[in-house]
Design an enzyme around this catalytic site. Structure first.
Site, PDB file in Angstrom:
ATOM      1  CB  SER A 139      -0.943   0.009   1.207  1.00  0.00           C
ATOM      2  OG  SER A 139      -0.216   0.151   2.413  1.00  0.00           O
ATOM      3  CE  LYS A 145      -2.997   2.184   4.908  1.00  0.00           C
ATOM      4  NZ  LYS A 145      -2.883   1.347   3.696  1.00  0.00           N
TER       5      LYS A 145
END
Length: 241
Positions: free
Chosen positions: A76, A121
């Site tokens: 990701s 993230k």
């Protein structure tokens, strides 16, 4: 007249004998060495075992309070962070009144918001920010300013294929993965408890270094893409769009 003081019988008797002088165990330093010697005799492996235990204790304290290793579990955050990379998370980055900033890569506990795991993230919006996808050129806007994410976005990915228009509540973060087509992030949880936002209190720390593999080791810097984003409009923190 002889003025030199002559030792009296009492002076001579008060002096320790040679045998008494040598029986003195010494000062605090010698006593501590003696105690350490007794401990090393008692512990299997002696000094080597004690040294290893001291190193393990140091690493445990370091991991608990200062730096924590984290292994990248998915793609990701490619292409900057690859599957299997080890990063060092700075657990002191947001202590002493410091707050996450746009562009930081953060590790957080997603329990109750994203899932029962730790996630990594990039911070796109902080408390009060108005984050929109997308403008006519396909760019994400933060507080009305388009953000050029080409410096870290995965090649071929659009900033987002999911439209959104949110205001980030105070004390929370709006986060996205750099590999937008392979990231479950704030966009996917807009309808979940918390509205896809990550509470700042759940942030474990900031990822500052890739330390493994050695050929990929580097310092992780905050990109300049968010440098010109203006502060959020006053009085809007906590509202949802």
């Amino acid at each position: 007249m002889d003025t030199e003081a002559q030792p009296t019988e009492r002076d001579r008797s008060s002096r320790p004998s040679d045998s008494e002088a040598t029986s003195d165990p010494g000062g605090p330093e010698e006593r501590s060495r003696f105690a350490l010697s007794r401990v090393t005799e008692w512990v299997p492996g002696g000094r080597i075992t004690l040294t290893l235990l001291a190193c393990l204790l140091f690493l445990l304290l370091l991991s608990t309070f200062v730096l924590r290793p984290f292994q990248i579990p998915s793609g990701s955050m490619e292409q900057g962070l690859r599957i299997g990379d080890r990063v060092l998370v700075n657990k002191l980055a947001y202590r002493f009144d410091a707050e996450p900033r746009r562009g930081d890569i953060v590790v957080f506990d997603g329990t109750g918001y994203f899932g029962h795991a730790d996630y990594i993230k990039r911070v796109v919006g902080v408390g009060g920010d108005h984050v929109v996808c997308c403008d006519k050129e396909g760019r994400i806007q933060v507080n009305g300013r388009p953000v050029d994410e080409s410096g870290f976005l995965y090649p071929g990915d659009n900033p987002s294929t999911v439209p959104f228009d949110v205001r980030v509540p105070a004390g929370t973060l709006f986060v996205l993965g750099d590999h937008r087509d392979d990231s479950s992030d704030s966009r996917d949880h807009l309808g979940s408890p918390g509205g896809g936002m990550v509470p700042v209190d759940e942030v474990i720390g900031r990822a500052d270094w890739i330390v493994w593999p050695f050929g990929h080791a580097t310092r992780l810097h905050r990109p300049d893409a968010y440098a010109r984003v203006p502060a959020p409009a006053p009085g809007r923190a906590g509202a949802h769009g």
